[in-house]
Motif scaffolding. Structure first.
Motif, PDB file in Angstrom:
ATOM      1  N   PHE A   1       0.873  -1.168   0.000  1.00 42.18           N
ATOM      2  CA  PHE A   1       0.000   0.000   0.000  1.00 42.18           C
ATOM      3  C   PHE A   1       0.908   1.215   0.000  1.00 42.18           C
ATOM      4  O   PHE A   1       1.707   1.405   0.920  1.00 42.18           O
ATOM      5  CB  PHE A   1      -0.887   0.002   1.249  1.00 42.18           C
ATOM      6  N   ILE A   2       0.802   2.042  -1.040  1.00 40.96           N
ATOM      7  CA  ILE A   2       1.678   3.216  -1.104  1.00 40.96           C
ATOM      8  C   ILE A   2       0.863   4.488  -0.894  1.00 40.96           C
ATOM      9  O   ILE A   2      -0.261   4.620  -1.366  1.00 40.96           O
ATOM     10  CB  ILE A   2       2.481   3.284  -2.419  1.00 40.96           C
ATOM     11  N   ASN A   3       1.448   5.420  -0.155  1.00 46.10           N
ATOM     12  CA  ASN A   3       0.828   6.706   0.154  1.00 46.10           C
ATOM     13  C   ASN A   3       1.804   7.789  -0.292  1.00 46.10           C
ATOM     14  O   ASN A   3       2.898   7.912   0.262  1.00 46.10           O
ATOM     15  CB  ASN A   3       0.543   6.809   1.657  1.00 46.10           C
ATOM     16  N   THR A   4       1.419   8.563  -1.305  1.00 46.02           N
ATOM     17  CA  THR A   4       2.354   9.481  -1.967  1.00 46.02           C
ATOM     18  C   THR A   4       2.117  10.943  -1.625  1.00 46.02           C
ATOM     19  O   THR A   4       2.678  11.834  -2.255  1.00 46.02           O
ATOM     20  CB  THR A   4       2.223   9.310  -3.492  1.00 46.02           C
ATOM     21  N   THR A   5       1.311  11.205  -0.631  1.00 41.91           N
ATOM     22  CA  THR A   5       0.796  12.546  -0.365  1.00 41.91           C
ATOM     23  C   THR A   5       1.863  13.581   0.014  1.00 41.91           C
ATOM     24  O   THR A   5       2.914  13.235   0.562  1.00 41.91           O
ATOM     25  CB  THR A   5      -0.258  12.472   0.751  1.00 41.91           C
ATOM     26  N   ASN A   6       1.546  14.861  -0.265  1.00 42.84           N
ATOM     27  CA  ASN A   6       2.413  15.967   0.147  1.00 42.84           C
ATOM     28  C   ASN A   6       1.979  16.576   1.470  1.00 42.84           C
ATOM     29  O   ASN A   6       2.771  17.215   2.156  1.00 42.84           O
ATOM     30  CB  ASN A   6       2.411  17.069  -0.925  1.00 42.84           C
ATOM     31  N   PHE A   7       0.704  16.415   1.822  1.00 46.17           N
ATOM     32  CA  PHE A   7       0.162  16.869   3.106  1.00 46.17           C
ATOM     33  C   PHE A   7      -0.716  15.751   3.648  1.00 46.17           C
ATOM     34  O   PHE A   7      -1.420  15.098   2.879  1.00 46.17           O
ATOM     35  CB  PHE A   7      -0.695  18.139   2.953  1.00 46.17           C
ATOM     36  N   ASP A   8      -0.688  15.546   4.954  1.00 47.50           N
ATOM     37  CA  ASP A   8      -1.551  14.512   5.507  1.00 47.50           C
ATOM     38  C   ASP A   8      -1.712  14.674   6.998  1.00 47.50           C
ATOM     39  O   ASP A   8      -0.907  15.330   7.670  1.00 47.50           O
ATOM     40  CB  ASP A   8      -1.016  13.109   5.202  1.00 47.50           C
TER      41      ASP A   8
ATOM     42  N   THR B   1       5.052   8.642   2.238  1.00 48.77           N
ATOM     43  CA  THR B   1       5.875   9.839   2.368  1.00 48.77           C
ATOM     44  C   THR B   1       5.818  10.315   3.828  1.00 48.77           C
ATOM     45  O   THR B   1       4.809  10.158   4.509  1.00 48.77           O
ATOM     46  CB  THR B   1       5.367  10.944   1.431  1.00 48.77           C
ATOM     47  N   ASN B   2       6.913  10.877   4.265  1.00 44.69           N
ATOM     48  CA  ASN B   2       7.057  11.298   5.668  1.00 44.69           C
ATOM     49  C   ASN B   2       6.606  12.751   5.809  1.00 44.69           C
ATOM     50  O   ASN B   2       7.411  13.671   5.894  1.00 44.69           O
ATOM     51  CB  ASN B   2       8.516  11.136   6.095  1.00 44.69           C
ATOM     52  N   VAL B   3       5.281  12.934   5.827  1.00 44.94           N
ATOM     53  CA  VAL B   3       4.715  14.282   5.908  1.00 44.94           C
ATOM     54  C   VAL B   3       3.657  14.327   7.000  1.00 44.94           C
ATOM     55  O   VAL B   3       3.065  13.315   7.365  1.00 44.94           O
ATOM     56  CB  VAL B   3       4.088  14.708   4.557  1.00 44.94           C
ATOM     57  N   GLY B   4       3.408  15.547   7.510  1.00 38.97           N
ATOM     58  CA  GLY B   4       2.320  15.765   8.458  1.00 38.97           C
ATOM     59  C   GLY B   4       2.285  14.755   9.587  1.00 38.97           C
ATOM     60  O   GLY B   4       3.253  14.593  10.342  1.00 38.97           O
ATOM     61  N   GLY B   5       1.169  14.059   9.696  1.00 40.74           N
ATOM     62  CA  GLY B   5       0.967  13.130  10.807  1.00 40.74           C
ATOM     63  C   GLY B   5       1.516  11.741  10.589  1.00 40.74           C
ATOM     64  O   GLY B   5       1.390  10.879  11.475  1.00 40.74           O
TER      65      GLY B   5
ATOM     66  N   LYS C   1       7.035   1.899   6.481  1.00 38.45           N
ATOM     67  CA  LYS C   1       8.260   2.560   6.040  1.00 38.45           C
ATOM     68  C   LYS C   1       7.922   3.980   5.578  1.00 38.45           C
ATOM     69  O   LYS C   1       6.921   4.212   4.903  1.00 38.45           O
ATOM     70  CB  LYS C   1       8.898   1.792   4.882  1.00 38.45           C
ATOM     71  N   LEU C   2       8.780   4.931   5.964  1.00 39.36           N
ATOM     72  CA  LEU C   2       8.608   6.335   5.598  1.00 39.36           C
ATOM     73  C   LEU C   2       9.726   6.766   4.656  1.00 39.36           C
ATOM     74  O   LEU C   2      10.895   6.410   4.861  1.00 39.36           O
ATOM     75  CB  LEU C   2       8.620   7.209   6.853  1.00 39.36           C
ATOM     76  N   VAL C   3       9.338   7.545   3.645  1.00 40.80           N
ATOM     77  CA  VAL C   3      10.324   8.066   2.696  1.00 40.80           C
ATOM     78  C   VAL C   3      10.104   9.569   2.561  1.00 40.80           C
ATOM     79  O   VAL C   3       9.047  10.090   2.914  1.00 40.80           O
ATOM     80  CB  VAL C   3      10.207   7.378   1.315  1.00 40.80           C
ATOM     81  N   ALA C   4      11.093  10.262   2.053  1.00 40.04           N
ATOM     82  CA  ALA C   4      10.996  11.713   1.892  1.00 40.04           C
ATOM     83  C   ALA C   4       9.927  12.076   0.872  1.00 40.04           C
ATOM     84  O   ALA C   4       9.660  11.326  -0.074  1.00 40.04           O
ATOM     85  CB  ALA C   4      12.343  12.286   1.470  1.00 40.04           C
ATOM     86  N   LYS C   5       9.302  13.223   1.074  1.00 41.34           N
ATOM     87  CA  LYS C   5       8.254  13.702   0.170  1.00 41.34           C
ATOM     88  C   LYS C   5       8.752  13.756  -1.269  1.00 41.34           C
ATOM     89  O   LYS C   5       9.832  14.282  -1.549  1.00 41.34           O
ATOM     90  CB  LYS C   5       7.790  15.104   0.619  1.00 41.34           C
ATOM     91  N   ASN C   6       7.968  13.163  -2.170  1.00 38.78           N
ATOM     92  CA  ASN C   6       8.245  13.177  -3.604  1.00 38.78           C
ATOM     93  C   ASN C   6       9.549  12.489  -3.994  1.00 38.78           C
ATOM     94  O   ASN C   6      10.062  12.696  -5.097  1.00 38.78           O
ATOM     95  CB  ASN C   6       8.244  14.616  -4.145  1.00 38.78           C
ATOM     96  N   ASN C   7      10.093  11.653  -3.104  1.00 40.42           N
ATOM     97  CA  ASN C   7      11.341  10.941  -3.406  1.00 40.42           C
ATOM     98  C   ASN C   7      10.997   9.572  -4.003  1.00 40.42           C
ATOM     99  O   ASN C   7      10.828   8.582  -3.287  1.00 40.42           O
ATOM    100  CB  ASN C   7      12.193  10.793  -2.147  1.00 40.42           C
ATOM    101  N   VAL C   8      10.888   9.543  -5.311  1.00 44.31           N
ATOM    102  CA  VAL C   8      10.455   8.337  -6.023  1.00 44.31           C
ATOM    103  C   VAL C   8      11.430   7.189  -5.810  1.00 44.31           C
ATOM    104  O   VAL C   8      11.033   6.054  -5.491  1.00 44.31           O
ATOM    105  CB  VAL C   8      10.300   8.644  -7.530  1.00 44.31           C
ATOM    106  N   LEU C   9      12.716   7.457  -5.974  1.00 44.51           N
ATOM    107  CA  LEU C   9      13.710   6.383  -5.890  1.00 44.51           C
ATOM    108  C   LEU C   9      13.779   5.794  -4.487  1.00 44.51           C
ATOM    109  O   LEU C   9      14.000   4.586  -4.324  1.00 44.51           O
ATOM    110  CB  LEU C   9      15.086   6.889  -6.332  1.00 44.51           C
TER     111      LEU C   9
END
Length: 334
Positions: free
Chosen positions: A240-247, A266-270, A282-290
Motif C-alpha cells: 500500500f503506497i501513500n504518496t501525499t504531500n500533506f496529511d 511519504t514522511n509528511v504531516g501526521g 516505512k517512511l520516505v521523503a516527500k516526492n522521493n520516487v527512488l
C-alpha cells in the motif's frame, strides 16, 4: 437522553464516513445524534448547518468536523453561532494543514479553538501541534471495525501496488506512476491499482503521464469503490503506497495495516505519528520516487522484513477498534 449535533459533510458517496460511523456508534448508547448537512450545494449546506444549530439550541454538545481549507470557514461560522447560543462545541481536527491555518488565521483560530469545550484530535500529530500552540486538546483516534478487515499474512511480496485516495494534487498521485515506472525497469510484472474519485482533474494528468511513461497497460483505475470492494481487491496486492504531500491520519492507512499490507508512505504531516519507520511501516521523503522504489525492493528481496512490519502494524491498529474509541467519546461526553 443527551442531544448531540454533528456538523460536517454528510455526503457519503456510498461509503460510511467518519461522521456517519461516529454518529451510529453514539446512537447505540442512548444518545440522540442529529447530523448536518447532506446538502450538495456548499451555500445551502452552510445554511442547513446554521439552521440546525438554531433549531436545536437545547443540544448538549455540537461536534464540528474541522478542516484546513475552505471548510475551515464552516467551522468558524457554526462555532460562533454555538457561542452566541451558549452551546458547548467540540471541533474534531481533520485537516493535515491545520497547523499552517493556526499561523495564517490567528484571530479566527483563537475565536474557534480557545472558546471550544475541548478540541479533539484523531491524530497525535495535530494533538501535538495544537497543544504546542496553547489550545486544550485531547486525542481520540478515528475508529474502524476490525472485524471487517481480514488480516492476510503474506509470505512473499510482489511488485503489486495499491493506492487508495482521491485524485487531488495535494495527494501527489503522479508519484505513484513514477514509482511504477522505476519498478518496471527491474520487475516487468509490476502493476499499480489506483482507487478513488477524481477531485481536481488530477486523474487525467495521471493517465497522460502513464501513457508518456509507457506504463498505462500496468495501471488499473477503479474510480470510487465501496469499502467492501476495495478490501476484496486488496488481496491481489502486496504493498500500500501513500504518496501525499500533506496529511493528517488517513483512515485508509489504518485499514491497510489491518489488512496486512505493508505501508510505504511519504514522511509528511501526521505520518510519523502513525507509522513507526521500519517497525509498523516505512517512511520516505516527500516526492522521493527512488527512495520509495528502493524501500519496496528491499521488502520484495527480504520478505522477513515485510512480515515483521505487517505483524507489528496489525497489533498497533487494534487500538483503533470502534469499541475502544466509542468508550473514549462516551467518557468525554458523559
Amino acid at each position: 437522553m443527551k442531544k448531540l449535533l454533528y456538523i460536517g459533510n454528510n455526503l457519503s458517496h456510498g461509503n460510511p464516513t467518519t461522521i456517519i460511523q461516529l454518529s451510529l456508534a453514539l446512537k447505540t448508547e442512548n444518545v440522540e445524534v442529529l447530523v448536518y448537512s447532506n446538502k450538495k450545494n456548499i451555500f445551502f449546506r452552510l445554511l442547513d448547518m446554521c439552521w440546525g444549530i438554531i433549531k436545536n439550541y437545547n443540544a448538549s454538545y455540537i461536534l464540528i468536523d474541522t478542516y484546513s481549507t475552505a471548510n475551515f470557514y464552516y467551522t468558524f461560522i457554526t462555532s460562533q453561532i454555538a457561542r452566541l447560543l451558549h452551546i458547548k462545541y467540540i471541533p474534531i481536527l481533520h485537516g493535515g494543514n491545520l497547523p499552517n491555518r493556526l499561523k495564517n488565521s490567528t484571530l479566527l483560530s483563537k475565536m474557534i479553538f480557545k472558546n471550544s469545550y475541548i478540541n479533539v484530535s484523531p491524530s497525535k500529530y495535530l494533538y501535538h501541534e495544537f497543544s504546542k500552540s496553547g489550545y486544550d486538546t485531547i486525542y481520540i483516534p478515528n475508529a474502524i471495525s476490525m472485524r471487517l478487515y481480514p488480516f492476510t499474512l503474506r509470505s512473499v511480496f510482489t511488485p503489486k501496488l495499491l493506492w487508495v485516495r482521491a485524485f487531488d494534487e495535494i495527494y501527489n498521485p503522479k508519484m505513484a506512476v513514477e514509482v511504477l515506472f522505476e519498478l518496471k525497469k527491474k520487475y516487468k510484472n509490476a502493476a499499480l491499482c489506483m482507487v478513488g474519485p477524481d477531485k481536481d482533474g488530477s486523474l487525467q494528468e495521471v493517465i497522460d503521464l502513464a501513457k508518456t511513461k509507457s506504463v498505462a497497460d500496468s495501471i488499473e483505475y477503479t474510480g470510487l469503490l465501496s469499502k467492501q470492494e476495495w478490501i476484496k481487491k486488496s488481496k491481489n496486492y502486496s504493498f500500500f503506497i501513500n504518496t501525499t504531500n500533506f496529511d493528517n491520519m488517513p483512515v485508509s492507512i489504518i485499514e491497510a495495516m489491518a489488512l496486512g499490507l505493508p505501508v510505504i508512505s511519504t514522511n509528511v504531516g501526521g505520518m510519523p505519528y502513525l507509522i513507526e519507520d521500519g517497525v509498523t511501516g516505512k517512511l520516505v521523503a516527500k516526492n522521493n520516487v527512488l527512495q520509495m522504489v528502493n524501500t519496496i525492493e528491499s521488502i520484495i528481496e527480504n520478505s522477513s522484513l515485510g512480515i515483521e512490519i505487517t505483524k507489528n502494524a496489525k497489533q498497533q491498529v487494534t487500538h483503533f477498534d470502534e469499541a475502544i474509541v466509542k468508550k473514549m467519546w462516551l467518557n468525554l461526553l458523559k
